[in-house]
Scaffold this motif. Structure first.
Motif, PDB file in Angstrom:
ATOM      1  N   ALA A 121       0.819  -1.210   0.000  1.00 34.83           N
ATOM      2  CA  ALA A 121       0.000   0.000   0.000  1.00 34.83           C
ATOM      3  C   ALA A 121       0.857   1.265   0.000  1.00 34.83           C
ATOM      4  N   ASP A 166       0.362   8.826   1.536  1.00 38.46           N
ATOM      5  CA  ASP A 166      -1.049   8.740   1.139  1.00 38.46           C
ATOM      6  C   ASP A 166      -1.846   8.322   2.375  1.00 38.46           C
ATOM      7  N   VAL A 196      -4.960   7.700   2.990  1.00 38.36           N
ATOM      8  CA  VAL A 196      -5.991   6.682   2.832  1.00 38.36           C
ATOM      9  C   VAL A 196      -5.365   5.296   2.714  1.00 38.36           C
ATOM     10  N   ALA A 197      -4.223   5.199   2.055  1.00 37.25           N
ATOM     11  CA  ALA A 197      -3.590   3.894   1.844  1.00 37.25           C
ATOM     12  C   ALA A 197      -3.186   3.241   3.158  1.00 37.25           C
ATOM     13  N   LYS A 247      -6.363   2.228   5.074  1.00 33.59           N
ATOM     14  CA  LYS A 247      -6.993   1.036   4.486  1.00 33.59           C
ATOM     15  C   LYS A 247      -6.233  -0.230   4.843  1.00 33.59           C
ATOM     16  N   SER A 300      -8.661   6.041  -2.534  1.00 34.86           N
ATOM     17  CA  SER A 300      -7.235   6.361  -2.389  1.00 34.86           C
ATOM     18  C   SER A 300      -6.870   7.548  -3.270  1.00 34.86           C
ATOM     19  N   ASP A 334      -4.720   7.691  -5.692  1.00 30.36           N
ATOM     20  CA  ASP A 334      -4.683   7.305  -7.105  1.00 30.36           C
ATOM     21  C   ASP A 334      -6.088   7.211  -7.686  1.00 30.36           C
ATOM     22  N   GLN A 335      -7.043   6.676  -6.927  1.00 32.73           N
ATOM     23  CA  GLN A 335      -8.420   6.601  -7.404  1.00 32.73           C
ATOM     24  C   GLN A 335      -9.007   7.991  -7.595  1.00 32.73           C
TER      25      GLN A 335
END
Length: 178
Positions: free
Chosen positions: A46, A85, A87-88, A91, A128, A130-131
């Protein structure tokens, strides 16, 4: 650890705290070596890091950083996870906590904003980075595609009118020649 190793560890943690945007504090009561290895692999996948830290050394490294509000969360056998990141890392930690009851989310910090365990879980539900970039790029490209279609349509219509006019003139010219 001797004194030099402790100083080096504190310095490396202080560097991490200065460069990262998100830290998750976890409690790992009774995790096996295999569990910790699986967690580290998941974190690396991640783009995050996971490190077990002595609370006293972590307190020293946290002094004067934007994450100094994490000090009260660091009691008992704790470990830190961090990433650029936010969120990564959230998660990865939340997904591992779902499959292993010995791994407990204590809380975290996103910059100067302190989060409890439910805040970390809520952050993990977000898309994330990237998303989000992909969605934003799609939103930006959609109007450009529509604009290109609108701009091409009149040119295509104009070309069809010229072609029809040329055919009509060609038919008139051949009729006059006869």
């Amino acid at each position: 650890m001797d004194r030099a190793q402790k100083r080096e560890f504190v310095d490396s943690l202080a560097t991490v705290f200065a460069e990262t945007s998100m830290i998750v504090v976890t409690r790992n009561d009774g995790l096996t070596v295999a569990d910790v290895t699986a967690l580290r692999v998941r974190m690396r996948a991640a783009g995050a890091q996971y490190k077990v830290a002595k609370n006293r050394l972590a307190h020293i490294a946290l002094e004067g950083t934007k994450f100094d509000g994490l000090v009260p969360l660091m009691k008992g056998p704790t470990a830190l996870a961090w990433s650029h990141d936010p969120v990564a890392v959230a998660k990865a930690a939340v997904e591992f906590a779902k499959t292993n009851e010995k791994f407990v989310l204590v809380g975290g910090a996103l910059g100067t904003q302190m989060l409890d365990a439910s805040g970390v879980r809520a952050l993990a539900e977000l898309p994330s980075l990237d998303q989000l970039r992909g969605k934003l790029l799609g939103l930006i490209q959609a109007p450009a595609t529509r604009i290109a279609g609108v701009l091409q349509a009149p040119a295509g219509q104009l070309a069809r009118v010229f072609a029809a006019y040329a055919k009509a003139n060609g038919a008139e010219d051949s009729a006059e020649a006869a």
